[in-house]
Enzyme design. Structure first.
Site, PDB file in Angstrom:
ATOM      1  N   CYS A   2       1.263  -1.020   0.235  1.00 44.50           N
ATOM      2  CA  CYS A   2       0.155  -0.302  -0.057  1.00 44.50           C
ATOM      3  C   CYS A   2       0.705   0.960   0.290  1.00 44.50           C
ATOM      4  O   CYS A   2       1.798   1.606   0.716  1.00 44.50           O
ATOM      5  CB  CYS A   2      -0.663   0.167   0.772  1.00 44.50           C
ATOM      6  SG  CYS A   2      -1.213   1.836   1.562  1.00 44.50           S
ATOM      7  N   GLU A 122      -3.195   0.545  -6.843  1.00 48.38           N
ATOM      8  CA  GLU A 122      -2.753  -0.167  -6.414  1.00 48.38           C
ATOM      9  C   GLU A 122      -2.023  -0.282  -8.995  1.00 48.38           C
ATOM     10  O   GLU A 122      -2.956   0.871  -9.232  1.00 48.38           O
ATOM     11  CB  GLU A 122      -2.991  -1.250  -6.678  1.00 48.38           C
ATOM     12  CG  GLU A 122      -3.155  -1.919  -5.490  1.00 48.38           C
ATOM     13  CD  GLU A 122      -1.945  -1.784  -4.477  1.00 48.38           C
ATOM     14  OE1 GLU A 122      -0.936  -2.169  -5.284  1.00 48.38           O
ATOM     15  OE2 GLU A 122      -1.955  -2.572  -3.189  1.00 48.38           O
TER      16      GLU A 122
END
Length: 253
Positions: A2, A122
């Protein structure tokens, strides 16, 4: 992993969702990035059991048992490092080894926090470039990622005093509050984008993460099994300096 996320709700909605007061400095974030000061939610206590003392001690003026929203730098500075600028400042901690690594194990035992978000980004290799995707809950509601925080305090190195506007005659102390986000194996949605994902906590598990014993907290470090969605967004999100609602808009790929 993340490495970027969003938190776009208004202050009142954030306060209601987590039962905390929200400082005036809070503002929605569309591209939260490492080394920025971002909101985390903690109990306001630091339980120091390294010497057999299991009694919670209030920190930063908080009352024992209270939740508080604090702003911390994303990128953990362990309390034992000599100088924060020399630390590696990891933005993520692997859940499989978090209780073993020196950088994280103390924080896991005593300084767990919630990192509020309503999405994370992402990147996927596509046609010679990387295409960003935003991942949210299916209803796009706010959720909490599992985090750890640290508070580093120490003397500022003499060479660094100029940055504080000092002439070098007086001692200066520096305080750095920081956090990291735990990661785990991906669920079915994130697996198409990356081999790791942030630990997303179910609302009913948030109090256990904050206040539960380490064994109960460790049991929560699993891929999120609720409904999620992912959609492509503009490559403008690649630049952490870009911060606008337009980053959330879907694009065609």
């Amino acid at each position: 992993m993340c490495g970027r996320y969003t938190l776009t709700v208004e202050a009142g909605d954030l306060a209601e969702r987590f039962g905390v007061g929200v400082p005036e400095r809070y503002e929605p974030r569309y591209n939260a990035a490492p080394r920025q000061e971002l909101p985390v939610i903690r109990t306001g206590v630091d339980v120091d059991d390294e010497h057999g003392d299991s009694q919670p001690t209030a920190i930063d003026g908080g009352e024992v048992g209270d939740r508080e929203l604090a702003f911390s730098e994303w990128g953990l500075v362990p309390s034992w490092v000599d100088e924060p600028d020399d630390a590696s400042r990891p933005i993520n901690a692997r859940s499989e080894t978090v209780r073993e690594k020196r950088s994280f194990r103390g924080a896991f035992e005593r300084r767990r926090c919630l990192v509020p978000a309503d999405g994370f980004y992402e990147w996927v290799e596509r046609g010679g470039g990387k295409q960003p995707y935003r991942v949210t809950l299916s209803d796009e509601s706010v959720f909490a990622m599992a985090g750890l925080y640290e508070v580093w305090e120490g003397e500022v190195a003499q060479a660094s005093l100029a940055a504080f506007g000092a002439d070098g005659d007086d001692d200066r102390r520096k305080r750095v509050e920081s956090f990291t986000v735990l990661t785990t194996e991906p669920n079915d949605v994130v697996a198409d984008l990356h081999h790791r994902m942030a630990v997303v906590l179910a609302p009913e598990d948030e109090s256990t993460w904050l206040r539960g014993d380490p064994a109960d907290a460790a049991a929560l470090l699993e891929p999120y099994d609720g409904a999620m969605r992912a959609y492509p967004v503009s490559t403008a999100v690649n630049d952490p300096g870009n911060e606008s609602p337009g980053l959330l808009e879907p694009v065609d790929v």
